[in-house]
Write a protein that holds these residues in place. Structure first.
Motif, PDB file in Angstrom:
ATOM      1  N   ALA A  39       0.833  -1.194   0.000  1.00  0.00           N
ATOM      2  CA  ALA A  39       0.000   0.000   0.000  1.00  0.00           C
ATOM      3  C   ALA A  39       0.868   1.245   0.000  1.00  0.00           C
ATOM      4  O   ALA A  39       1.915   1.301   0.647  1.00  0.00           O
ATOM      5  N   ARG A  40       0.425   2.242  -0.749  1.00  0.00           N
ATOM      6  CA  ARG A  40       1.076   3.554  -0.691  1.00  0.00           C
ATOM      7  C   ARG A  40       0.402   4.358   0.410  1.00  0.00           C
ATOM      8  O   ARG A  40      -0.816   4.512   0.431  1.00  0.00           O
ATOM      9  N   ILE A  41       1.218   4.874   1.319  1.00  0.00           N
ATOM     10  CA  ILE A  41       0.735   5.505   2.540  1.00  0.00           C
ATOM     11  C   ILE A  41       1.192   6.948   2.579  1.00  0.00           C
ATOM     12  O   ILE A  41       2.348   7.250   2.264  1.00  0.00           O
TER      13      ILE A  41
ATOM     14  N   ILE B 258       2.266  14.631  -6.754  1.00  0.00           N
ATOM     15  CA  ILE B 258       1.724  13.282  -6.611  1.00  0.00           C
ATOM     16  C   ILE B 258       0.864  12.910  -7.811  1.00  0.00           C
ATOM     17  O   ILE B 258       0.738  11.734  -8.164  1.00  0.00           O
ATOM     18  N   SER B 259       0.290  13.895  -8.480  1.00  0.00           N
ATOM     19  CA  SER B 259      -0.587  13.612  -9.622  1.00  0.00           C
ATOM     20  C   SER B 259       0.153  12.910 -10.750  1.00  0.00           C
ATOM     21  O   SER B 259      -0.465  12.274 -11.600  1.00  0.00           O
ATOM     22  N   ARG B 260       1.486  13.007 -10.770  1.00  0.00           N
ATOM     23  CA  ARG B 260       2.272  12.347 -11.823  1.00  0.00           C
ATOM     24  C   ARG B 260       2.661  10.920 -11.450  1.00  0.00           C
ATOM     25  O   ARG B 260       3.267  10.222 -12.272  1.00  0.00           O
ATOM     26  N   GLY B 261       2.342  10.512 -10.217  1.00  0.00           N
ATOM     27  CA  GLY B 261       2.687   9.168  -9.770  1.00  0.00           C
ATOM     28  C   GLY B 261       1.461   8.373  -9.360  1.00  0.00           C
ATOM     29  O   GLY B 261       0.336   8.664  -9.788  1.00  0.00           O
ATOM     30  N   GLN B 262       1.676   7.381  -8.537  1.00  0.00           N
ATOM     31  CA  GLN B 262       0.588   6.534  -8.069  1.00  0.00           C
ATOM     32  C   GLN B 262      -0.132   7.199  -6.895  1.00  0.00           C
ATOM     33  O   GLN B 262       0.502   7.793  -6.029  1.00  0.00           O
TER      34      GLN B 262
ATOM     35  N   ALA C 253      -8.022  17.104   4.511  1.00  0.00           N
ATOM     36  CA  ALA C 253      -8.759  16.037   3.831  1.00  0.00           C
ATOM     37  C   ALA C 253      -9.108  16.437   2.409  1.00  0.00           C
ATOM     38  O   ALA C 253      -9.009  15.619   1.469  1.00  0.00           O
ATOM     39  N   VAL C 254      -9.507  17.695   2.211  1.00  0.00           N
ATOM     40  CA  VAL C 254      -9.824  18.159   0.860  1.00  0.00           C
ATOM     41  C   VAL C 254      -8.585  18.101  -0.029  1.00  0.00           C
ATOM     42  O   VAL C 254      -8.649  17.655  -1.183  1.00  0.00           O
ATOM     43  N   MET C 255      -7.446  18.523   0.500  1.00  0.00           N
ATOM     44  CA  MET C 255      -6.224  18.498  -0.293  1.00  0.00           C
ATOM     45  C   MET C 255      -5.853  17.084  -0.717  1.00  0.00           C
ATOM     46  O   MET C 255      -5.496  16.835  -1.874  1.00  0.00           O
ATOM     47  N   MET C 256      -5.966  16.131   0.220  1.00  0.00           N
ATOM     48  CA  MET C 256      -5.504  14.774  -0.062  1.00  0.00           C
ATOM     49  C   MET C 256      -6.539  13.930  -0.797  1.00  0.00           C
ATOM     50  O   MET C 256      -6.186  12.889  -1.364  1.00  0.00           O
ATOM     51  N   ARG C 257      -7.791  14.358  -0.810  1.00  0.00           N
ATOM     52  CA  ARG C 257      -8.845  13.579  -1.491  1.00  0.00           C
ATOM     53  C   ARG C 257      -8.494  13.347  -2.959  1.00  0.00           C
ATOM     54  O   ARG C 257      -8.718  12.250  -3.498  1.00  0.00           O
ATOM     55  N   GLN C 258      -7.940  14.340  -3.623  1.00  0.00           N
ATOM     56  CA  GLN C 258      -7.655  14.207  -5.055  1.00  0.00           C
ATOM     57  C   GLN C 258      -6.489  13.265  -5.348  1.00  0.00           C
ATOM     58  O   GLN C 258      -6.274  12.893  -6.505  1.00  0.00           O
ATOM     59  N   TYR C 259      -5.736  12.894  -4.301  1.00  0.00           N
ATOM     60  CA  TYR C 259      -4.604  11.978  -4.487  1.00  0.00           C
ATOM     61  C   TYR C 259      -4.878  10.614  -3.848  1.00  0.00           C
ATOM     62  O   TYR C 259      -3.952   9.835  -3.612  1.00  0.00           O
ATOM     63  N   LEU C 260      -6.153  10.329  -3.591  1.00  0.00           N
ATOM     64  CA  LEU C 260      -6.559   9.072  -2.985  1.00  0.00           C
ATOM     65  C   LEU C 260      -6.948   8.091  -4.081  1.00  0.00           C
ATOM     66  O   LEU C 260      -7.684   8.426  -5.002  1.00  0.00           O
TER      67      LEU C 260
END
Length: 353
Positions: free
Chosen positions: A3-5, A72-76, A94-101
């Motif tokens: 898992a990516r954490i 992060i958008s360029r990776g997994q 949470a809003v910031m990280m939602r798009q990279y979930l």
């Protein structure tokens, strides 16, 4: 595939739990808003020290500034995002990280206070878990260096309690528990809300007292008036939690009913409470500043509105009076604004009905 954490907010708890994950070889990315902390982690790794019994270690980590999260958008994407910010930063984090979930990913509130509903408001209840760090006594003492004012909890005290909001035991809750157990003892609970409110009671009894008096926890315990004011804070919080329908767990390794009765003036309960807390202090417990006391010393915003203030608000909804928690909330906010200087007199001079 592992898992990516992400650890969103590399303060004391996030740094401590995440450093052990990284040391064990997990794929962890640390994100923080303190530039010096990020640069120290990049240059030197994360350093973890304990007061006793545990060897120091340093582990290399991947660390990002907030301004770099867009990379992060360029990776997994991340499978698990631990939200470890202060409570007042929960929603935007949470809003910031939602798009990279990742599509099947989820967020875990590894924080003080009751933040699961805030996270669920961003990603949904189905992607929200809770993790409680109970009496962990950690401090981000310097950039890239987290200290724990104890050894490990181990069998003597279960530190992490991980749970689903619906109370069922799931594979993903077990996985979060496995990750937390890399740093200390962990259980998967079917009673997240009871555990969460019990931790809120624990924080309500100590954090604000340290913040407004400037004292470490042990010194507040050794003072009869402050120790008993702590019991009153706990009693109001316990009665509120019970009225809200929570099934409370132990608080300070005591039956919460004993603390509730002690705060209400029951002589037998008060004697038991005093003996237990004084014995705790005599054995070295409380030789540290709880998180809100640390925040006050560092000139940071406190979480008083999300701990004692939250108890006051929830109690008001159901018609319960909480004068001790209301007074403490007000005093901490005055100290925080610089209107008062820290000192025990703010509590000792209170006159509550």
């Amino acid at each position: 595939m592992a898992a990516r954490i992400a650890i969103m907010g590399t303060g004391a708890v996030g740094a401590y739990a995440g450093a052990h994950m990284a040391q064990a070889g997990e794929d962890v990315t640390f994100i923080d808003m303190w530039p010096e902390n990020v640069e120290a982690m990049r240059a030197n790794g994360l350093r973890v020290t304990h007061l006793r019994d545990v060897p120091e270690f340093v582990t290399p980590v991947t660390a990002l500034h907030l301004t770099e999260v867009q990379k992060i958008s360029r990776g997994q994407p991340f499978d698990i995002v631990f939200i470890c910010t202060k409570s007042y930063d929960t929603e935007w984090a949470a809003v910031m990280m939602r798009q990279y979930l990742a599509p099947g990913g989820f967020m875990v509130s590894l924080q003080n206070c009751m933040n699961e509903a805030t996270i669920a408001g961003v990603v949904g209840w189905g992607r929200t878990l809770g993790a409680i760090a109970s009496s962990i006594t950690v401090d981000l003492a310097l950039p890239g260096h987290v200290k724990r004012a104890s050894g490990k909890g181990g069998a003597a005290h279960t530190v992490y309690r991980v749970g689903e909001v619906h109370g069922r035991i799931t594979d993903r809750a077990k996985e979060v528990a496995r990750l937390c157990a890399l740093s200390d003892s962990t259980l998967v609970t079917t009673n997240l809300w009871g555990e969460r409110w019990s931790k809120l009671v624990t924080n309500a009894m100590a954090n604000g007292l340290s913040a407004c008096t400037g004292m470490i926890s042990r010194d507040t315990l050794m003072n009869d008036a402050l120790r008993r004011f702590g019991a009153r804070l706990g009693s109001e919080a316990i009665r509120t939690g019970q009225a809200l329908g929570y099934s409370l767990e132990e608080v300070h390794h005591m039956d919460p009913e004993t603390i509730a009765k002690a705060g209400e003036g029951d002589p037998e309960a008060l004697a038991e409470y005093d003996a237990h807390r004084l014995a705790e202090a005599a054995k070295g417990g409380g030789a540290h500043r709880p998180s809100m006391g640390q925040d006050m010393v560092k000139g940071r915003r406190t979480e008083i509105a999300f701990i004692n203030g939250y108890i006051v608000d929830r109690a008001a909804e159901i018609g319960i009076e909480t004068p001790a928690n209301a007074a403490l909330t007000r005093i901490v906010q005055q100290v925080e604004r610089g209107e008062l200087q820290p000192g025990p007199e703010h509590i000792l001079n209170l006159r509550l009905n």
